[in-house]
Scaffold this active site. Sequence first.
Site, PDB file in Angstrom:
ATOM      1  CB  CYS A 177      29.405  27.828  12.955  1.00  0.00           C
ATOM      2  SG  CYS A 177      29.089  28.267  14.613  1.00  0.00           S
ATOM      3  CG  HIS A 181      26.241  32.025  12.884  1.00  0.00           C
ATOM      4  ND1 HIS A 181      24.960  31.507  13.773  1.00  0.00           N
ATOM      5  CD2 HIS A 181      27.143  31.276  13.793  1.00  0.00           C
ATOM      6  CE1 HIS A 181      25.293  30.575  14.693  1.00  0.00           C
ATOM      7  NE2 HIS A 181      26.347  30.359  14.663  1.00  0.00           N
TER       8      HIS A 181
END
Length: 334
Positions: free
Chosen positions: A132, A241
């Site tokens: 990710c 994130h």
Amino acid sequence: RAYRVAILGATGLVGRTMATILEERGFPVSELIPLASERSRGQEVIFNGKPYVTQVPSREVFKGVDIALFSAGASASREWAPVAAAEGAVVIDNSSAFRMDPDVPLVVPEVNPEALFDKDGQPEKIIANPNCSTIQMVVALKPLHDRYRIRRVVVSTYQSVTGKGKAGRDALEDELSGKIPEKFTHVHQIAYNAVPHIDVFLDNGYTKEEMKMVNETRKIMGDEGLSISPTTVRIPVYGGHGESLNVEFEEDFDIDELRSLLTSSPGIIVQDDPGSNLYPMPLSSYEKDEVFIGRIRRDYWNPRTLNLWIVADNLRKGAATNAVQIAERLLGRL
Ligand code: 2RA
């Protein structure tokens, strides 16, 4: 035509998000085959209003599957990806099992879609979905590298607890409600804290998560000379994130031109207006499929260097959306 699509790890956070995204994007699915470990056998996954019962993986179950999306960890992928591929499925694997295998493409569709196909134009049988924190970074770096040639990137991450799946999210909720476990899921208490430690430490002093950002970025961008210097940090947020980047270029850049380049690049939304307190945040990227970029400014000391801030929903563009976008590129080629 419609496709038979299996999801291995269907009851996990990423697996469930994969099903949601297939549905949201109207992917042509004739049958969904949810797969998971013994523990989740029999659980229902609702897809397009229809319940599908979760089975455990077996050679039989992969017969006639066109596309298999895997998100059940590296050892399950090592065991089942070759089986699914031998039965004729194209496997899109979200684990780290094959990412650095030179025979397996590692793909972010905005960056290196050509890697999905062999020299005869056939889809590769196993395709790796990157980590990710790598995905959102390379979506931003690709247009910049093509235009100004990147020399070096220094990156610090601010990663959501959902990067560790449901257990990572539950750990934060438990700690916030005062339940302190015997062993912390995020190594240390994550509530009210920041932990500069994601995945295990390696002999070189970096964590595995940090070396994923180094090695995967070089492979996806096709440039082994790129120098990436990461520090990855877990913080107590949901939604996405964040990454703070300092990017040094070979070439001079004009900041307005650079901003328009990012604005017009695929998969990116620029949110950058300090005058109205506009910049990307995990909560505002939550449940979105794009990579959000803000705080775009020239390095104060080095004119060929740029600072920027990148946020993406780690379960979506960082995992499930990227996998489904890969599957979309295969439509008509299976
Ligand atoms: C994390 N990068 O955030 C991992 C998930 N793949 O922990």
